[in-house]
Design an enzyme around this catalytic site. Structure first.
Site, PDB file in Angstrom:
ATOM      1  N   ASP A  31       0.861  -1.184   0.000  1.00  0.00           N
ATOM      2  CA  ASP A  31       0.000   0.000   0.000  1.00  0.00           C
ATOM      3  C   ASP A  31       0.895   1.230   0.000  1.00  0.00           C
ATOM      4  OD1 ASP A  31      -3.250   0.030   1.052  1.00  0.00           O
ATOM      5  OD2 ASP A  31      -2.193   1.940   0.834  1.00  0.00           O
ATOM      6  N   ASN A  32       0.459   2.291  -0.690  1.00  0.00           N
ATOM      7  CA  ASN A  32       1.260   3.532  -0.628  1.00  0.00           C
ATOM      8  C   ASN A  32       0.659   4.525   0.371  1.00  0.00           C
ATOM      9  OD1 ASN A  32      -0.956   4.603  -1.906  1.00  0.00           O
ATOM     10  ND2 ASN A  32       0.146   5.353  -3.714  1.00  0.00           N
ATOM     11  N   SER A  34      -1.860   6.262   0.337  1.00  0.00           N
ATOM     12  CA  SER A  34      -2.432   7.501  -0.212  1.00  0.00           C
ATOM     13  C   SER A  34      -3.877   7.676   0.239  1.00  0.00           C
ATOM     14  CB  SER A  34      -2.354   7.505  -1.740  1.00  0.00           C
ATOM     15  OG  SER A  34      -3.128   6.448  -2.254  1.00  0.00           O
ATOM     16  N   ASP A  58       4.763   2.409  -3.810  1.00  0.00           N
ATOM     17  CA  ASP A  58       3.890   3.035  -4.795  1.00  0.00           C
ATOM     18  C   ASP A  58       4.096   2.265  -6.096  1.00  0.00           C
ATOM     19  OD1 ASP A  58       2.843   4.719  -6.858  1.00  0.00           O
ATOM     20  OD2 ASP A  58       2.798   6.332  -5.363  1.00  0.00           O
ATOM     21  N   PHE A  81      -5.913  -4.638  -5.707  1.00  0.00           N
ATOM     22  CA  PHE A  81      -6.931  -3.621  -5.400  1.00  0.00           C
ATOM     23  C   PHE A  81      -6.416  -2.204  -5.640  1.00  0.00           C
ATOM     24  CE2 PHE A  81      -8.088  -7.107  -2.462  1.00  0.00           C
ATOM     25  CZ  PHE A  81      -9.426  -7.254  -2.782  1.00  0.00           C
ATOM     26  N   SER A 125     -15.412  -3.390 -12.118  1.00  0.00           N
ATOM     27  CA  SER A 125     -16.580  -2.665 -11.587  1.00  0.00           C
ATOM     28  C   SER A 125     -17.772  -2.847 -12.504  1.00  0.00           C
ATOM     29  CB  SER A 125     -16.213  -1.183 -11.495  1.00  0.00           C
ATOM     30  OG  SER A 125     -17.366  -0.412 -11.277  1.00  0.00           O
ATOM     31  N   TYR A 150     -12.031   7.108 -14.885  1.00  0.00           N
ATOM     32  CA  TYR A 150     -11.998   5.997 -13.924  1.00  0.00           C
ATOM     33  C   TYR A 150     -12.601   4.738 -14.548  1.00  0.00           C
ATOM     34  CZ  TYR A 150     -13.948   2.830 -10.516  1.00  0.00           C
ATOM     35  OH  TYR A 150     -14.331   1.686  -9.870  1.00  0.00           O
ATOM     36  N   LYS A 154     -10.925   0.812 -15.803  1.00  0.00           N
ATOM     37  CA  LYS A 154     -11.379  -0.552 -15.489  1.00  0.00           C
ATOM     38  C   LYS A 154     -11.553  -1.361 -16.785  1.00  0.00           C
ATOM     39  CE  LYS A 154     -11.135  -0.206 -11.133  1.00  0.00           C
ATOM     40  NZ  LYS A 154     -10.059  -0.921 -10.449  1.00  0.00           N
ATOM     41  N   TYR A 177     -17.413  -5.589  -9.280  1.00  0.00           N
ATOM     42  CA  TYR A 177     -18.153  -5.271  -8.054  1.00  0.00           C
ATOM     43  C   TYR A 177     -19.343  -4.388  -8.371  1.00  0.00           C
ATOM     44  CZ  TYR A 177     -13.331  -5.859  -6.234  1.00  0.00           C
ATOM     45  OH  TYR A 177     -12.063  -6.282  -5.968  1.00  0.00           O
ATOM     46  N   ARG A 231     -29.435   0.470  -6.863  1.00  0.00           N
ATOM     47  CA  ARG A 231     -28.107  -0.153  -6.900  1.00  0.00           C
ATOM     48  C   ARG A 231     -28.147  -1.458  -6.131  1.00  0.00           C
ATOM     49  NH1 ARG A 231     -27.795   3.369  -9.859  1.00  0.00           N
ATOM     50  NH2 ARG A 231     -26.301   5.078 -10.058  1.00  0.00           N
TER      51      ARG A 231
END
Ligand code: UD1
Length: 337
Positions: A31-32, A34, A58, A81, A125, A150, A154, A177, A231
């Site tokens: 993990d970075n 952020s 990173d 992820f 997604s 974004y 994906k 997801y 949703r």
């Protein structure tokens, strides 16, 4: 077996690390920081009795990715992820999204495909379906032109994986997801949105605590029973468990294709007002909200067909919307106390 979880301290990543450790896997979390905190490691330890190995890397730093893979040659799989996920921000800063979501993916695949086995789980997604014509949405529904950088990352990510799997030892599961929400039942880990939450459930829990004055409901003139968008809200712990099942499928070489796609949803659609009312019931308090204009880019309705995940993957969401909201509420109260 050693499994790498990128974005392992993030919302879905941390819950997946817990489920992996519960199943006896040795986890290395990258993990970075952020959009996360090292404190998440303590939460994971409290739940599972064990801290995963942690590397602050990173993934846009190609030499750092190479070093990591040189150090860990015994990796059995990668669950990826680490990515940026705010739709509005991606419109403002597309290059950040292409660099973070695409370059990192390429660097990991370059290294992973040099290993004897290249098992890879990718976070995709339901955004790839856009406004699908038919509900529930099956994995065969067509991929629609992306509505944001974004969403495009994906789609491009999925295509990169197909292209690479064609010519290398890569085996991959793409998990699309729907709307992951909630927190671990222990309230030791959960969602930590930076600044003003963009997503519905963290906005609701922050409003209920008085951190936000009121929730804005984006439109009540949609062609749905109560006029608000629909949703498929799925408990993050169910999402996390699906990753473990998908990984085991690859490790046992049970996959039927080099790249397989599964929806992760409950199959049940809920409107914004239904979520608000469910939250009011579980929290026992009224939620202040007002109806405002539609938010640009929102689709009317999106909920998953779960048949393929149920039948082929052998996974099914077990927790309810109420379970998810209860856990999210418990988490929000705990982190603010
Ligand atoms: C969004 C992204 C999606 C991304 C996901 C994860 C968009 C169009 N889609 O999903 O691509 O994968 O987040 O970050 O941004 N709502 C309100 N008031 C609020 C917030 C939300 O009414 O303050 C409504 C929205 O209009 C929507 C529903 O709640 O109908 C869910 O919104 P949200 O939680 O942001 O998720 P998505 O938009 O479905």
């Amino acid at each position: 077996m050693k499994i790498v979880v990128t974005g392992g301290l993030g919302f879905i990543g941390s819950h997946t690390v817990v489920e992996l450790q519960n199943e006896g896997f040795e986890v290395v979390a990258i993990d970075n920081l952020s959009n996360s905190s090292v404190d998440v490691l303590d939460g994971i330890e409290k739940i599972t009795g064990k801290k995963p190995l942690f590397e602050n890397i990173d993934l846009r730093d190609k030499p750092a990715v190479q070093n990591f893979f040189n150090k860990h040659k015994d990796i059995a799989g990668v669950i990826h992820f680490a990515a940026s996920k705010a739709v509005g921000e991606s419109v403002e800063n597309p290059l950040l999204y292409y660099e973070n979501n695409i370059n990192a993916l390429v660097y990991i695949l370059q290294e992973l495909t040099n290993l004897p086995q290249a098992n890879f789980i990718f976070s995709s997604s339901c955004t790839v379906y856009g406004q699908a014509e038919k509900m529930p949405i099956t994995e065969n529904a067509s991929v629609q032109p992306a509505m944001s950088p974004y969403g495009n990352t994906k789609q491009i990510g999925e295509e990169i994986i197909f292209d690479v799997a064609n010519v290398t030892n890569l085996n991959s599961v793409l998990l699309r997801y729907f709307n992951p929400i909630g927190a671990h039942a222990t309230a030791e880990i959960g969602e930590l949105p930076l600044g003003v939450p963009q997503n519905l459930v963290p906005f609701i829990t922050q409003t209920a605590l008085g951190l936000r004055k009121e929730l804005s409901v984006f439109g009540n003139d949609y062609p749905t029973p109560d006029g608000t968008c629909i949703r498929d809200y799925i408990h993050v712990v169910d999402v996390a468990k699906a990753h473990v099942v998908a990984l085991q499928r690859l490790l046992k070489k049970q996959n039927q294709d080099k790249v397989e796609i599964f929806n992760l949803g409950t199959g049940k659609g809920s409107s914004v007002l239904e979520v608000i009312h469910a939250f009011e019931k579980i929290s026992g308090q009224k939620l202040p909200y007002k109806i405002v204009d539609r938010r640009s880019g929102d689709v009317i309705s999106a909920y998953a067909s779960t048949d393929k995940a149920n039948d082929v993957l052998g996974w099914k969401a077990e927790l309810s919307l109420e379970d998810a909201l209860t856990s999210a509420w418990k988490w929000e109260q705990k982190i603010r106390s």
